[in-house]
Design a protein around this motif. Structure first.
Motif, PDB file in Angstrom:
ATOM      1  N   ALA A   1       0.831  -1.203   0.000  1.00 17.50           N
ATOM      2  CA  ALA A   1       0.000   0.000   0.000  1.00 17.50           C
ATOM      3  C   ALA A   1       0.864   1.252   0.000  1.00 17.50           C
ATOM      4  CB  ALA A   1      -0.930  -0.006   1.208  1.00 17.50           C
ATOM      5  N   ALA A   2       1.949   1.225   0.772  1.00 21.75           N
ATOM      6  CA  ALA A   2       2.844   2.386   0.823  1.00 21.75           C
ATOM      7  C   ALA A   2       3.529   2.604  -0.517  1.00 21.75           C
ATOM      8  CB  ALA A   2       3.887   2.188   1.923  1.00 21.75           C
ATOM      9  N   GLN A   3       3.937   1.523  -1.161  1.00 21.96           N
ATOM     10  CA  GLN A   3       4.584   1.645  -2.470  1.00 21.96           C
ATOM     11  C   GLN A   3       3.615   2.181  -3.512  1.00 21.96           C
ATOM     12  OE1 GLN A   3       6.035  -2.353  -3.015  1.00 21.96           O
ATOM     13  NE2 GLN A   3       8.006  -1.905  -2.052  1.00 21.96           N
ATOM     14  N   THR A   4       2.368   1.690  -3.462  1.00 24.67           N
ATOM     15  CA  THR A   4       1.354   2.166  -4.396  1.00 24.67           C
ATOM     16  C   THR A   4       1.060   3.636  -4.156  1.00 24.67           C
ATOM     17  OG1 THR A   4       0.340  -0.013  -4.580  1.00 24.67           O
ATOM     18  CG2 THR A   4      -1.020   1.873  -5.196  1.00 24.67           C
ATOM     19  N   ALA A   5       0.922   4.010  -2.872  1.00 30.44           N
ATOM     20  CA  ALA A   5       0.639   5.405  -2.543  1.00 30.44           C
ATOM     21  C   ALA A   5       1.766   6.317  -3.012  1.00 30.44           C
ATOM     22  CB  ALA A   5       0.435   5.557  -1.040  1.00 30.44           C
ATOM     23  N   SER A   6       3.015   5.861  -2.839  1.00 29.40           N
ATOM     24  CA  SER A   6       4.150   6.657  -3.281  1.00 29.40           C
ATOM     25  C   SER A   6       4.141   6.826  -4.795  1.00 29.40           C
ATOM     26  CB  SER A   6       5.461   5.989  -2.836  1.00 29.40           C
ATOM     27  OG  SER A   6       6.583   6.702  -3.303  1.00 29.40           O
ATOM     28  N   ALA A   7       3.838   5.736  -5.506  1.00 29.81           N
ATOM     29  CA  ALA A   7       3.789   5.800  -6.970  1.00 29.81           C
ATOM     30  C   ALA A   7       2.656   6.697  -7.435  1.00 29.81           C
ATOM     31  CB  ALA A   7       3.630   4.403  -7.548  1.00 29.81           C
ATOM     32  N   VAL A   8       1.513   6.603  -6.749  1.00 28.06           N
ATOM     33  CA  VAL A   8       0.356   7.419  -7.122  1.00 28.06           C
ATOM     34  C   VAL A   8       0.644   8.893  -6.906  1.00 28.06           C
ATOM     35  CG1 VAL A   8      -1.986   8.027  -6.380  1.00 28.06           C
ATOM     36  CG2 VAL A   8      -1.405   5.641  -6.833  1.00 28.06           C
ATOM     37  N   MET A   9       1.221   9.225  -5.739  1.00 29.29           N
ATOM     38  CA  MET A   9       1.489  10.631  -5.425  1.00 29.29           C
ATOM     39  C   MET A   9       2.530  11.231  -6.363  1.00 29.29           C
ATOM     40  SD  MET A   9      -0.583  11.607  -3.098  1.00 29.29           S
ATOM     41  CE  MET A   9       0.131  13.125  -2.473  1.00 29.29           C
ATOM     42  N   GLY A  10       3.411  10.389  -6.905  1.00 31.52           N
ATOM     43  CA  GLY A  10       4.445  10.916  -7.783  1.00 31.52           C
ATOM     44  C   GLY A  10       4.097  10.847  -9.258  1.00 31.52           C
ATOM     45  N   ALA A  11       2.920  10.310  -9.584  1.00 31.48           N
ATOM     46  CA  ALA A  11       2.551  10.121 -10.984  1.00 31.48           C
ATOM     47  C   ALA A  11       2.014  11.409 -11.601  1.00 31.48           C
ATOM     48  CB  ALA A  11       1.506   9.014 -11.107  1.00 31.48           C
ATOM     49  N   THR A  12       2.179  11.541 -12.906  1.00 35.20           N
ATOM     50  CA  THR A  12       1.620  12.687 -13.633  1.00 35.20           C
ATOM     51  C   THR A  12       0.260  12.368 -14.226  1.00 35.20           C
ATOM     52  OG1 THR A  12       2.780  12.029 -15.654  1.00 35.20           O
ATOM     53  CG2 THR A  12       3.909  13.573 -14.187  1.00 35.20           C
ATOM     54  N   ALA A  13      -0.112  11.072 -14.216  1.00 38.78           N
ATOM     55  CA  ALA A  13      -1.431  10.666 -14.701  1.00 38.78           C
ATOM     56  C   ALA A  13      -1.818   9.378 -13.977  1.00 38.78           C
ATOM     57  CB  ALA A  13      -1.426  10.439 -16.204  1.00 38.78           C
ATOM     58  N   LEU A  14      -3.115   9.220 -13.715  1.00 42.05           N
ATOM     59  CA  LEU A  14      -3.606   8.057 -12.987  1.00 42.05           C
ATOM     60  C   LEU A  14      -4.785   7.425 -13.715  1.00 42.05           C
ATOM     61  CD1 LEU A  14      -3.661   9.590  -9.373  1.00 42.05           C
ATOM     62  CD2 LEU A  14      -1.903   8.091 -10.346  1.00 42.05           C
ATOM     63  N   ASN A  15      -4.955   6.116 -13.502  1.00 47.95           N
ATOM     64  CA  ASN A  15      -6.115   5.387 -14.017  1.00 47.95           C
ATOM     65  C   ASN A  15      -6.980   4.920 -12.867  1.00 47.95           C
ATOM     66  OD1 ASN A  15      -5.323   5.563 -16.711  1.00 47.95           O
ATOM     67  ND2 ASN A  15      -4.166   3.648 -16.628  1.00 47.95           N
ATOM     68  N   PHE A  16      -8.299   4.968 -13.054  1.00 50.49           N
ATOM     69  CA  PHE A  16      -9.225   4.371 -12.095  1.00 50.49           C
ATOM     70  C   PHE A  16     -10.476   3.917 -12.848  1.00 50.49           C
ATOM     71  CE2 PHE A  16     -10.321   8.835 -12.273  1.00 50.49           C
ATOM     72  CZ  PHE A  16     -11.706   8.877 -12.235  1.00 50.49           C
ATOM     73  N   GLN A  17     -10.763   2.634 -12.759  1.00 48.71           N
ATOM     74  CA  GLN A  17     -11.932   2.021 -13.399  1.00 48.71           C
ATOM     75  C   GLN A  17     -12.086   2.424 -14.868  1.00 48.71           C
ATOM     76  OE1 GLN A  17     -14.708   1.515  -9.402  1.00 48.71           O
ATOM     77  NE2 GLN A  17     -15.665   2.084 -11.307  1.00 48.71           N
ATOM     78  N   GLY A  18     -10.970   2.443 -15.574  1.00 52.19           N
ATOM     79  CA  GLY A  18     -10.995   2.779 -16.993  1.00 52.19           C
ATOM     80  C   GLY A  18     -10.852   4.255 -17.287  1.00 52.19           C
ATOM     81  N   TRP A  19     -11.023   5.089 -16.291  1.00 50.69           N
ATOM     82  CA  TRP A  19     -10.869   6.531 -16.468  1.00 50.69           C
ATOM     83  C   TRP A  19      -9.391   6.906 -16.366  1.00 50.69           C
ATOM     84  CZ3 TRP A  19     -15.029  10.120 -16.903  1.00 50.69           C
ATOM     85  CH2 TRP A  19     -16.304   9.542 -16.823  1.00 50.69           C
ATOM     86  N   ARG A  20      -9.052   8.037 -16.981  1.00 52.45           N
ATOM     87  CA  ARG A  20      -7.673   8.536 -16.924  1.00 52.45           C
ATOM     88  C   ARG A  20      -7.699  10.023 -16.585  1.00 52.45           C
ATOM     89  NH1 ARG A  20      -2.474   7.549 -19.521  1.00 52.45           N
ATOM     90  NH2 ARG A  20      -1.348   9.523 -19.735  1.00 52.45           N
ATOM     91  N   ILE A  21      -6.965  10.383 -15.525  1.00 54.68           N
ATOM     92  CA  ILE A  21      -6.836  11.787 -15.158  1.00 54.68           C
ATOM     93  C   ILE A  21      -5.379  12.185 -15.338  1.00 54.68           C
ATOM     94  CG2 ILE A  21      -6.608  11.179 -12.693  1.00 54.68           C
ATOM     95  CD1 ILE A  21      -7.933  13.913 -12.076  1.00 54.68           C
ATOM     96  N   ASP A  22      -5.151  13.218 -16.136  1.00 48.27           N
ATOM     97  CA  ASP A  22      -3.798  13.660 -16.481  1.00 48.27           C
ATOM     98  C   ASP A  22      -3.552  15.008 -15.813  1.00 48.27           C
ATOM     99  OD1 ASP A  22      -1.542  14.865 -17.895  1.00 48.27           O
ATOM    100  OD2 ASP A  22      -1.760  13.224 -19.322  1.00 48.27           O
ATOM    101  N   PHE A  23      -2.572  15.042 -14.908  1.00 49.92           N
ATOM    102  CA  PHE A  23      -2.329  16.263 -14.153  1.00 49.92           C
ATOM    103  C   PHE A  23      -1.580  17.315 -14.964  1.00 49.92           C
ATOM    104  CE2 PHE A  23      -2.126  12.985 -10.562  1.00 49.92           C
ATOM    105  CZ  PHE A  23      -3.508  13.016 -10.409  1.00 49.92           C
ATOM    106  N   ARG A  24      -0.747  16.888 -15.894  1.00 52.36           N
ATOM    107  CA  ARG A  24      -0.014  17.867 -16.720  1.00 52.36           C
ATOM    108  C   ARG A  24      -0.957  18.578 -17.670  1.00 52.36           C
ATOM    109  NH1 ARG A  24       4.333  15.143 -20.027  1.00 52.36           N
ATOM    110  NH2 ARG A  24       2.571  13.765 -20.425  1.00 52.36           N
ATOM    111  N   LEU A  25      -1.807  17.811 -18.323  1.00 56.56           N
ATOM    112  CA  LEU A  25      -2.753  18.390 -19.279  1.00 56.56           C
ATOM    113  C   LEU A  25      -4.015  18.916 -18.592  1.00 56.56           C
ATOM    114  CD1 LEU A  25      -2.521  15.692 -22.111  1.00 56.56           C
ATOM    115  CD2 LEU A  25      -1.289  17.865 -21.940  1.00 56.56           C
ATOM    116  N   ARG A  26      -4.183  18.553 -17.321  1.00 54.96           N
ATOM    117  CA  ARG A  26      -5.378  18.901 -16.549  1.00 54.96           C
ATOM    118  C   ARG A  26      -6.637  18.498 -17.317  1.00 54.96           C
ATOM    119  NH1 ARG A  26      -4.992  21.622 -11.978  1.00 54.96           N
ATOM    120  NH2 ARG A  26      -7.105  22.473 -12.129  1.00 54.96           N
ATOM    121  N   GLU A  27      -6.665  17.211 -17.637  1.00 51.69           N
ATOM    122  CA  GLU A  27      -7.824  16.696 -18.355  1.00 51.69           C
ATOM    123  C   GLU A  27      -8.235  15.342 -17.808  1.00 51.69           C
ATOM    124  OE1 GLU A  27      -6.728  16.319 -22.481  1.00 51.69           O
ATOM    125  OE2 GLU A  27      -5.955  14.283 -22.186  1.00 51.69           O
TER     126      GLU A  27
END
Length: 248
Positions: free
Chosen positions: A125-151
């Motif tokens: 869980a800690a490794q996943t949380a670290s990877a998530v917090m450092g990612a520029t884009a995330l996936n959840f249930q098929g959705w994609r949120i991109d922090f750089r493009l803010r989309e």
């Protein structure tokens, strides 16, 4: 795909105890390597991938507390300390030197296995949380949120229009999945304590986000309301792969 069995290193000088632990763990889907002392432990950690170390305090030569400190200086591999003495001082010293858990002898092998699984879950869980917090884009249930493009893109790949406030709130949820977040904490994470910010604004934004990402906004499955608590984002969130150049 079947889960990969964890590789457990058991460092214990008592043959009967060492054999008992190794047999029980192997019977419960673990790969086990054993060592009698610090030198054998070091050799095993060099020769094998180790996911967790079970380390006895009382060992011939260098004791377990010293070995724990040495391991922690070189690696973040989880460590569970074992000792024949249930004294608080041993437990405290072990934890201060970097052990993740502590179990006094005699113990039930089932309890040891439960503690191993708990420590490995916390590490994952800690490794996943670290990877998530450092990612520029995330996936959840098929959705994609991109922090750089803010989309935000839906599972079909279509872009979903969002206001800046909606995007910031969804990002706060995505970066903290599985945690109950109070309205106050969400205000701090998204809007700060700016003039005009108030708890009710979070409820309004959550309602808007639900209409955009939920199959049934009236029966939300992704953003759960926690009575007297706040909100809980339930999907599994993972770092998203970067799109191939030119891909939309």
């Amino acid at each position: 795909m079947a889960p990969v069995p964890p590789n457990i290193l058991v460092v214990e000088d008592d043959r009967e105890t060492r054999t008992l632990i190794a047999k029980y763990l192997r019977n419960n889907a673990c790969n086990v390597t054993t060592a009698n002392d610090g030198r054998e432990m070091s050799r095993a950690m060099t020769d094998h991938r180790v996911d967790l170390v079970i380390l006895d305090v009382m060992l011939p030569g260098e004791d377990g507390l010293s070995l724990c400190r040495k391991i922690r200086g070189e690696s973040q591999v989880p460590i569970i300390m074992l000792t024949a003495r249930g004294e608080d001082v041993d437990r405290i010293l072990g934890l201060e030197m970097g052990a993740d858990d502590y179990l006094a002898k005699p113990f039930n092998p089932r309890e040891l296995l439960a503690r191993i699984n708990a420590v490995l879950r916390r590490q994952a869980a800690a490794q996943t949380a670290s990877a998530v917090m450092g990612a520029t884009a995330l996936n959840f249930q098929g959705w994609r949120i991109d922090f750089r493009l803010r989309e935000l893109r839906n599972p079909a790949g279509a872009r979903v229009a969002m206001t800046s406030a909606e995007f910031d709130l969804l990002r706060a949820f995505c970066e903290r999945p599985g945690r109950v977040l109070s309205r106050d904490s969400l205000l701090d994470l998204t809007q700060g304590r700016n003039a005009g910010s108030f708890e009710r604004s979070i409820d309004v934004l959550v309602s808007r986000i639900r209409r955009k990402i939920e199959t049934d906004p009236q029966d939300s499955s992704m953003i759960k309301t926690v009575r007297s608590g706040g909100y809980l984002f339930t999907p599994t969130v993972e770092p998203a792969a970067m799109p191939v150049d030119g891909a939309k």
